[in-house]
Design an enzyme around this catalytic site. Sequence first.
Site, mmCIF file in Angstrom:
data_model
loop_
_atom_site.group_PDB
_atom_site.id
_atom_site.type_symbol
_atom_site.label_atom_id
_atom_site.label_comp_id
_atom_site.label_asym_id
_atom_site.label_seq_id
_atom_site.Cartn_x
_atom_site.Cartn_y
_atom_site.Cartn_z
ATOM 1 N N ARG A 184 -22.171 -31.627 -61.596
ATOM 2 C CA ARG A 184 -23.454 -31.188 -61.065
ATOM 3 C C ARG A 184 -24.206 -30.153 -61.880
ATOM 4 N NH1 ARG A 184 -21.213 -30.152 -55.119
ATOM 5 N NH2 ARG A 184 -19.435 -29.573 -56.404
ATOM 6 N N ASP A 195 -12.410 -39.271 -58.074
ATOM 7 C CA ASP A 195 -12.026 -38.122 -57.249
ATOM 8 C C ASP A 195 -10.622 -38.337 -56.720
ATOM 9 O OD1 ASP A 195 -13.373 -35.602 -56.006
ATOM 10 O OD2 ASP A 195 -12.111 -36.458 -54.442
HETATM 11 O O1 1CP Z 1 -22.064 -34.463 -55.085
HETATM 12 C C1 1CP Z 1 -21.354 -34.729 -56.028
HETATM 13 O O2 1CP Z 1 -21.781 -35.061 -57.133
HETATM 14 C C2 1CP Z 1 -19.885 -34.699 -55.749
HETATM 15 C C3 1CP Z 1 -19.149 -33.533 -56.307
HETATM 16 C C4 1CP Z 1 -17.825 -34.013 -56.835
HETATM 17 C C5 1CP Z 1 -17.517 -34.315 -58.168
HETATM 18 C C6 1CP Z 1 -18.433 -34.214 -59.365
HETATM 19 C C7 1CP Z 1 -16.681 -34.285 -56.056
HETATM 20 C C8 1CP Z 1 -16.535 -34.185 -54.583
HETATM 21 N N1 1CP Z 1 -15.696 -34.747 -56.914
HETATM 22 C C9 1CP Z 1 -16.161 -34.778 -58.202
HETATM 23 C C10 1CP Z 1 -15.443 -35.273 -59.394
HETATM 24 C C11 1CP Z 1 -14.037 -34.902 -59.607
HETATM 25 N N2 1CP Z 1 -13.171 -34.392 -58.687
HETATM 26 C C12 1CP Z 1 -13.329 -35.092 -60.813
HETATM 27 C C13 1CP Z 1 -13.911 -35.822 -62.012
HETATM 28 C C14 1CP Z 1 -14.095 -35.469 -63.285
HETATM 29 C C15 1CP Z 1 -14.260 -34.106 -63.887
HETATM 30 O O3 1CP Z 1 -13.350 -33.260 -63.752
HETATM 31 O O4 1CP Z 1 -15.252 -33.944 -64.590
HETATM 32 C C16 1CP Z 1 -12.025 -34.607 -60.610
HETATM 33 C C17 1CP Z 1 -10.897 -34.529 -61.616
HETATM 34 C C18 1CP Z 1 -11.948 -34.185 -59.267
HETATM 35 C C19 1CP Z 1 -10.726 -33.675 -58.643
HETATM 36 C C20 1CP Z 1 -10.772 -33.063 -57.301
HETATM 37 N N3 1CP Z 1 -11.508 -33.437 -56.201
HETATM 38 C C21 1CP Z 1 -9.925 -32.006 -56.901
HETATM 39 C C22 1CP Z 1 -8.872 -31.379 -57.796
HETATM 40 C C23 1CP Z 1 -9.413 -30.377 -58.721
HETATM 41 C C24 1CP Z 1 -10.068 -29.163 -58.093
HETATM 42 O O5 1CP Z 1 -11.256 -28.975 -58.332
HETATM 43 O O6 1CP Z 1 -9.361 -28.418 -57.374
HETATM 44 C C25 1CP Z 1 -10.204 -31.711 -55.559
HETATM 45 C C26 1CP Z 1 -9.561 -30.647 -54.693
HETATM 46 C C27 1CP Z 1 -11.210 -32.622 -55.118
HETATM 47 C C28 1CP Z 1 -11.787 -32.738 -53.762
HETATM 48 C C29 1CP Z 1 -13.273 -32.674 -53.780
HETATM 49 N N4 1CP Z 1 -14.074 -33.706 -54.179
HETATM 50 C C30 1CP Z 1 -15.385 -33.322 -54.162
HETATM 51 C C31 1CP Z 1 -15.434 -31.971 -53.709
HETATM 52 C C32 1CP Z 1 -16.679 -31.174 -53.514
HETATM 53 C C33 1CP Z 1 -14.105 -31.568 -53.511
HETATM 54 C C34 1CP Z 1 -13.630 -30.181 -53.108
HETATM 55 C C35 1CP Z 1 -13.694 -29.974 -51.658
HETATM 56 C C36 1CP Z 1 -13.147 -28.616 -51.254
HETATM 57 O O7 1CP Z 1 -13.831 -27.611 -51.514
HETATM 58 O O8 1CP Z 1 -12.040 -28.559 -50.706
#
Ligand code: 1CP
Length: 348
Positions: free
Chosen positions: A30, A76
């Site tokens: 984002r 994700d």
């Molecule tokens: O609106 C949007 O564009 C969605 C936001 C978004 C994005 C860009 C989410 C929702 N997921 C992702 C991509 C993502 N998630 C990747 C892809 C590639 C990259 O790293 O560039 C990866 C590896 C993840 C992994 C992920 N998803 C984790 C583990 C890593 C971390 O950040 O701790 C976790 C916990 C998630 C859950 C998740 N998915 C999305 C959100 C906003 C969340 C977090 C929710 C929360 O706050 O608990």
Amino acid sequence: MTSAKKPLLAALGGEAVWPPPFWLMRQAGRYLPEYREVRAQAGDFIALCTAPKLAAEVTLQPLRRYGMDAAILFSDILMVPWAMGQGLRFAEGEGPRLDPVQDAKAIAGLKLGQVVEKSAPIMETVSRVAAGLKKDHPNTALIGFCGAPFTVACYMVDGKGGGEFPMTRRLAYGDPAAFGALIDTLAEASRLYLLEQVKAGAEALMIFDSWAGMLPPSQFRRWVIEPTARLVRALRRDLPPGFPLIGFPRLAGPLLTEYAETVGVQAVGMDTGMDPVWAAKHVPAEVALQGNLDPQALVAGGPALIEQAESIMAAMKGRPFIFNLGHGIVPPTPPEHVAALAERLKRG
Ligand code: 1CP
């Protein structure tokens, strides 16, 4: 001697590559205007994750700007529960929402048998990215990933993020047999899902355990270390010897040592609060370390950013190391601060 391998894979193979290879957790996302454009085109987030052409495009976007040493599949961790049939949606500005799975009956209803078929579009993204790297970024390695069983279970049981996951923790204490069944189901789903990614072209795999450090030590051993070690052993039956695996038990604190010694991964991630000097001393020298710049330092930029990056590099010099953030990049990050960081890292 320099290795003929891609720098990221050389570091994962135990070489002290310098300047350190780097990539950033959530590097596709984002904070980039070109991501927001594709995201708007896709409609919702799940649609983007299951549209191979668009997902491959956003995976490659940050490399064009900053030349990272790794591309990470755009998907994700919650796509695994989705593939098992759990209701999932990403509410705008609210984060993920899942139809909670909170008892033995709901857990038994998860459809392991459809994981491979439902995740086929994600595997097509992996193949497209692999082809894109071969063509335009030959020194960049492709990382596939999944969430660790415990962290994915947190979202599945509580049904949303938030960081406390009270229902999950109560289920783990109150009905360990049911919770254990969920963890085992997730480990098997993750095994299938990760092997598909390797078949499609992933060159390394990362297991994200973002909420591991919420648990007291005995629970950390039972629900983080042991299931992840079992997953790694099961994966290795089908992977080439030494295939690079990265574990990220976020907020593990001193249990990072036991995790690194027990789980069988080539690298462990350091979260923002981990002291890299401590980690260099207490994680076996053959296990690469990855991390751990504060994502907020990247938002702030300026001398504080450069000083932080330099102090991490100073602690890591001479051991296998991959520069990264301590957690995911945040949306207000100015893209030019990422450029300044990349520039500094390339000087070693
Ligand atoms: O609106 C949007 O564009 C969605 C936001 C978004 C994005 C860009 C989410 C929702 N997921 C992702 C991509 C993502 N998630 C990747 C892809 C590639 C990259 O790293 O560039 C990866 C590896 C993840 C992994 C992920 N998803 C984790 C583990 C890593 C971390 O950040 O701790 C976790 C916990 C998630 C859950 C998740 N998915 C999305 C959100 C906003 C969340 C977090 C929710 C929360 O706050 O608990």
